[in-house]
Motif scaffolding. Structure first.
Motif, PDB file in Angstrom:
ATOM      1  N   ALA A 531      16.552  56.665  84.782  1.00  0.00           N
ATOM      2  CA  ALA A 531      16.274  54.978  84.746  1.00  0.00           C
ATOM      3  C   ALA A 531      16.613  54.731  86.280  1.00  0.00           C
ATOM      4  CB  ALA A 531      17.171  54.295  83.797  1.00  0.00           C
ATOM      5  N   GLU A 532      17.641  54.875  86.865  1.00  0.00           N
ATOM      6  CA  GLU A 532      17.900  54.628  88.340  1.00  0.00           C
ATOM      7  C   GLU A 532      16.800  55.139  89.373  1.00  0.00           C
ATOM      8  OE1 GLU A 532      22.638  53.917  88.367  1.00  0.00           O
ATOM      9  OE2 GLU A 532      21.780  55.699  89.187  1.00  0.00           O
ATOM     10  N   ALA A 533      16.444  56.241  89.045  1.00  0.00           N
ATOM     11  CA  ALA A 533      15.406  56.935  90.057  1.00  0.00           C
ATOM     12  C   ALA A 533      14.131  56.326  90.145  1.00  0.00           C
ATOM     13  CB  ALA A 533      15.294  58.483  89.659  1.00  0.00           C
ATOM     14  N   PRO A 546      15.978  68.858  79.129  1.00  0.00           N
ATOM     15  CA  PRO A 546      14.547  68.772  79.292  1.00  0.00           C
ATOM     16  C   PRO A 546      14.214  67.749  77.958  1.00  0.00           C
ATOM     17  CG  PRO A 546      15.385  71.054  79.084  1.00  0.00           C
ATOM     18  CD  PRO A 546      16.547  70.470  78.878  1.00  0.00           C
ATOM     19  N   GLU A 547      14.915  67.688  77.068  1.00  0.00           N
ATOM     20  CA  GLU A 547      14.359  66.653  75.962  1.00  0.00           C
ATOM     21  C   GLU A 547      14.555  65.226  76.430  1.00  0.00           C
ATOM     22  OE1 GLU A 547      16.670  68.997  75.698  1.00  0.00           O
ATOM     23  OE2 GLU A 547      15.619  70.368  74.236  1.00  0.00           O
ATOM     24  N   ALA A 548      15.209  64.969  76.971  1.00  0.00           N
ATOM     25  CA  ALA A 548      15.552  63.486  77.770  1.00  0.00           C
ATOM     26  C   ALA A 548      14.379  63.240  78.791  1.00  0.00           C
ATOM     27  CB  ALA A 548      17.246  63.250  78.327  1.00  0.00           C
ATOM     28  N   ASN A 549      14.192  64.297  79.579  1.00  0.00           N
ATOM     29  CA  ASN A 549      13.168  64.185  80.404  1.00  0.00           C
ATOM     30  C   ASN A 549      11.721  64.058  79.919  1.00  0.00           C
ATOM     31  OD1 ASN A 549      15.240  65.518  81.966  1.00  0.00           O
ATOM     32  ND2 ASN A 549      13.544  66.150  83.431  1.00  0.00           N
ATOM     33  N   THR A 550      11.559  64.716  78.809  1.00  0.00           N
ATOM     34  CA  THR A 550      10.203  64.552  78.202  1.00  0.00           C
ATOM     35  C   THR A 550       9.986  63.259  77.516  1.00  0.00           C
ATOM     36  OG1 THR A 550      10.053  67.081  77.869  1.00  0.00           O
ATOM     37  CG2 THR A 550       8.653  65.594  76.599  1.00  0.00           C
ATOM     38  N   HIS A 551      11.303  62.555  76.903  1.00  0.00           N
ATOM     39  CA  HIS A 551      11.070  61.528  76.303  1.00  0.00           C
ATOM     40  C   HIS A 551      10.872  60.391  77.333  1.00  0.00           C
ATOM     41  CE1 HIS A 551      12.225  57.892  73.600  1.00  0.00           C
ATOM     42  NE2 HIS A 551      12.879  57.712  74.360  1.00  0.00           N
ATOM     43  N   PHE A 552      11.687  60.408  78.698  1.00  0.00           N
ATOM     44  CA  PHE A 552      11.339  59.447  79.511  1.00  0.00           C
ATOM     45  C   PHE A 552       9.951  59.386  80.327  1.00  0.00           C
ATOM     46  CE2 PHE A 552      12.179  57.433  83.499  1.00  0.00           C
ATOM     47  CZ  PHE A 552      12.880  56.325  83.334  1.00  0.00           C
TER      48      PHE A 552
END
Length: 844
Positions: A531-533, A546-552
């Protein structure tokens, strides 16, 4: 060939053309050039009076160096339809009867950097060849030789050919009629001559506008890649095999760390690199490209294994970085192992090998390369005493006016920057870095002009990025601001200052951050990091979860229009400095600016970072109502004059600690220059009103004291408390300085960050919660977050919504209350991240 830069520029071009086509206004044209263009500007404006609005840069465009320094200010935030540009004569100047201002290779490199920047303005570009010089001219210490102009025109022609930019051949147009058109000085043109040149310029602009009108409409083009490079993912060592998994991750760029057996780190002999690419990676790269994904590779820029070099017929004795006693040096002092040694950027054999490896990847259809391990994190390079360094230092120290025989500084002797030798040494090392890596860049881009060129600035003391940020900002050498950080996994705190520093360095380029976390981030910390990035306009490219990446990434893809082309609404600029860091702070990195960023963020004061050596100009400072100088100890006389003028013209300034104490030569000025700012004698705590301007000074170190009182590192403590209140004195000074000047007001926890941005017809408020105290493992929601946003004059909020990537069980609804000239939003619940979108329309 897949593109990293072109889609960004295409996006800007489509927007610009669409605005012109829809509202019927005249297209906008910008002229860039030296005094020759100043001569024909008025005639061009007259000839295109009913066809386009023609403007030119203020004053003389001079050389490509001047262009690189001022191009962002010249382009402003305007949407230009055509830019007609030239640099040339000033680059060929012979200065003081000695050296040419910019040698051909420097001129070519500068032009490429300028063209890259101009392309991303979205305008159609037209290059004007440099007009002829009738005879050799020498006036007031400057010389121009007739023979130089065709040589530099040939260089420019080749650059324009690379980028497929049409040429307005003013040289060929003027040469046959030079006697009739040129003045007696052999350089400039008569009124009739400028009128004639204007005919050619106007014709080339008409052709560019006509071609632009024939461009496909926005709806007919493929969706552009967002400037923030939606999802760049780090990947473990190759070769790759799980192509289905890669596709499911929904990435657009895969950043690989190819480790060639039998050793995982260090630069490899070129035959081993070629063998490895052919046998293990060539097929994988093709398959990844078929999925529409770019592939970047990485090479070590500093280290190698002597044993491996010997096996491949390379004598390690030719490559070692050495200390003052001539002993070979380990890379990063042995942190990669005692058998990984460092070489030197001043060593032509090492740089030739680094170039050969880079070109091997470019020829193998990789889309970019990352030079791993920053040279200025490695004392072996910074204080190298190899034969190449000692020989080059003799000339460099002589040219700098140091006594003959001045020895190279050592790690032990170099930290006192009151000594001119140490200041000269550091700048010399910077010059080596830029010169040698520019050669590799040019060679790679000759193979593929879209080849992405990146570097790694390793985390500096306290995990705060330093020299890589500065180097990116000043040289325009790299295609992105990119560095390594340490955080989020180590503490429940925000890394937004890092992203904002990267944004400052990058300018129009992407911002990419690698986080090396010890301990590793939890899932909630990773969501905060993402979120910050992206809220700050950057990219977090770790694999991590990776799962959090894909969701975002799916969230970003769904709301891509809210993340592209955003501009900061901050009215506060925090200044950091190369010289203050290098000289006064003795390499202590960007701590004062970083600390001040945390303080302002906790107080919900939106800010941007500015770089003193680049941004301290009246044109840039006037964009901000408040300028903060956190311990900006080393300031040149010119910078002092700019700040004084800023205050006198109604600006507000807050300074701390040793700001302005030293001049550019490290002479101690005490508080005399602060007294110039205040218009009176300055004591430990000073406030002064100067006309409509304000000046406040705190002689303490409030930003450091605040951060020290609010530790944010779980490596030091098992549990941490949320940030406490800042010292009353600095809070009062900030309130006084920022009074009625901020774009937002916030009622929320100190651990809720609020970032206001805007687009042409909307306001965007990023709200991020990083309350994972005391141990960083769980998020505690913030409740009833209130944000009051100033609405631009003459506008009203047409529609409002909030979007969030958080789990659906948490509402993203909010209450909206209109006030006089502002709107108040209340978020009943904030988990990790919510983006508020306020669509504007003209007031009825």
């Amino acid at each position: 060939m897949r593109s990293f830069i072109v889609p960004v520029c295409l996006f800007a071009m489509v927007l610009s053309f669409g605005a012109w086509a829809q509202d019927g206004t005249l297209p906008k044209v910008l002229l860039i050039g030296d005094s020759i263009s100043m001569g024909y500007t008025e005639a061009v404006q007259r000839k295109l009076g009913h066809e386009a609005v023609v403007e030119r840069i203020p004053g003389n465009g001079q050389s490509t160096d001047c262009g690189l320094k001022n191009i962002d200010a010249w382009l402003r935030d305007d949407k230009w339809d055509v830019i007609h540009f030239n640099w040339g004569i000033w680059d060929t100047h012979i200065v003081d009867g000695k050296a040419i201002r910019n040698k051909p290779e420097v001129y070519a490199a500068n032009l490429r950097d300028l063209v890259q920047r101009l392309r991303c303005s979205g305008a159609a570009l037209v290059w004007a060849s440099t007009t002829p010089v009738a005879f050799d001219v020498y006036v007031d210490g400057l010389g121009v030789e007739k023979k130089s102009v065709p040589i530099y025109n040939d260089i420019a022609s080749q650059v324009m050919k690379e980028f497929q930019i049409p040429v307005d051949d003013l040289y060929g147009y003027a040469l046959p009629r030079l006697i009739k058109l040129q003045t007696h000085d052999g350089v400039h043109f008569t009124d009739a001559g400028s009128e004639a040149l204007a005919d050619s310029v106007a014709t080339s602009i008409r052709q560019a506008l006509a071609a632009r009108k024939k461009a496909p409409a926005a709806a007919e083009t493929s969706p552009p890649t967002p400037r923030l490079m939606r999802n760049v993912l780090l990947w473990p060592d190759g070769p790759l095999a799980d192509f289905d998994k890669i596709k499911k991750l929904d990435i657009i760029t895969l950043h690989s760390f190819p480790r060639i057996a039998p050793k995982p780190d260090g630069l490899k002999p070129i035959d081993l690199t070629n063998e490895w690419i052919e046998k293990q990676w060539a097929g994988d790269v093709r398959k990844i490209h078929e999925q529409g994904i770019q592939v970047w590779s990485s090479v070590s820029s500093t280290g190698f294994y002597p044993s491996m070099f010997k096996e491949h017929g390379l004598d390690p004795e030719h490559y070692y970085a050495r200390d003052a006693e001539g002993k070979p040096q380990m890379m990063l002092g042995g942190s990669y192992g005692t058998d990984v040694m460092s070489s030197c950027y001043n060593n032509p054999e090492w740089m030739a090998l680094l170039e050969a490896n880079t070109l091997a990847y470019a020829k193998a259809d990789f889309d970019g390369i990352w030079f791993d391990v920053g040279g200025y994190a490695d004392a072996a390079l910074l204080y190298c005493h190899c034969q190449f360094c000692t020989d080059d230092w003799k000339q460099a120290s002589h040219d700098a006016g140091l006594p003959e025989g001045t020895p190279l500084p050592t790690l032990e002797s170099s930290r006192d920057y009151t000594q001119a030798v140490n200041r000269v040494h550091l700048r010399w090392r910077y010059d080596i870095w830029e010169k040698e890596f520019r050669k590799i860049r040019d060679a790679a881009k000759a193979i593929n002009p879209e080849f992405v060129y990146l570097h790694n600035s390793s985390a500096m003391p306290d995990g705060i990025p330093s020299v890589g940020v500065y180097f990116t900002a000043i040289t325009k050498l790299y295609d992105a601001a990119h560095w390594e950080e340490w955080g989020h996994g180590a503490a429940p705190y925000s890394l937004l200052p890092s992203y904002f520093l990267g944004k400052m360095a990058a300018g129009e380029r992407p911002v990419l951050l690698v986080q090396n976390d010890k301990p590793a981030r939890t899932e909630v910390q990773h969501r905060i990091a993402l979120a910050e990035a992206y809220a700050a306009g950057g990219v977090l490219q770790n694999q991590n979860i990776p799962e959090a990446n894909t969701h975002f990434y799916k969230f970003l893809k769904q709301h891509e229009d809210l993340f592209v082309g955003n501009q900061s609404l901050a009215t506060v600029g925090v200044v950091t400095s190369i010289c203050s860091k290098d000289f006064y702070e003795n390499g202590a990195s960007v701590k004062p600016a970083y600390w001040m960023g945390w303080l302002l963020q906790d107080l919900h004061v939106p800010y941007d970072y500015l770089l003193a050596e680049r941004d301290m100009t009246p044109e840039i400072l006037q964009k901000y109502k408040v300028i903060v100088l956190p311990d900006l100890a080393l300031m040149s006389d010119e910078q002092v004059a700019v700040i004084k003028q800023y205050i006198e013209q109604g600006g507000r300034v807050l300074a701390t600690h040793n700001t302005a104490k030293y001049d550019a030569d490290m002479n101690d000025k005490g508080r005399a220059r602060l007294s110039e700012f205040a218009g009176k004698s300055v004591d430990a705590s000073t406030r002064a009103e100067i006309g409509n301007g304000r000046f406040a000074y705190d002689s303490g170190y409030p930003e450091r004291d605040y951060t020290s009182a609010n530790p944010r590192d779980l490596a030091i403590s098992e549990k941490l408390n949320p940030p406490g209140a800042p010292p009353a004195e600095i809070k009062a000074a900030l309130d006084w300085i920022t009074e009625d000047s901020l774009p937002i007001k916030v009622n929320a926890k100190t651990t809720t960050a609020v970032i206001p941005q805007h687009q042409a017809s909307r306001l965007l408020i990023h709200v991020i919660n990083y309350y994972t105290y005391p141990d960083g493992k769980q998020i505690t929601r913030d409740e009833n977050v209130q944000v009051t946003v100033n609405i631009p004059a003459g506008h009203v909020v047409k529609a409002a919504r909030a979007v969030t990537p958080d789990t659906p069980s948490f509402t993203a609804d909010f209450a909206l209350a209109n006030r006089d000239g502002s709107v108040q939003i209340t978020l009943p619940s904030l988990e990790t991240y919510t983006l508020i979108d306020l669509e504007l329309s003209p007031a009825p």
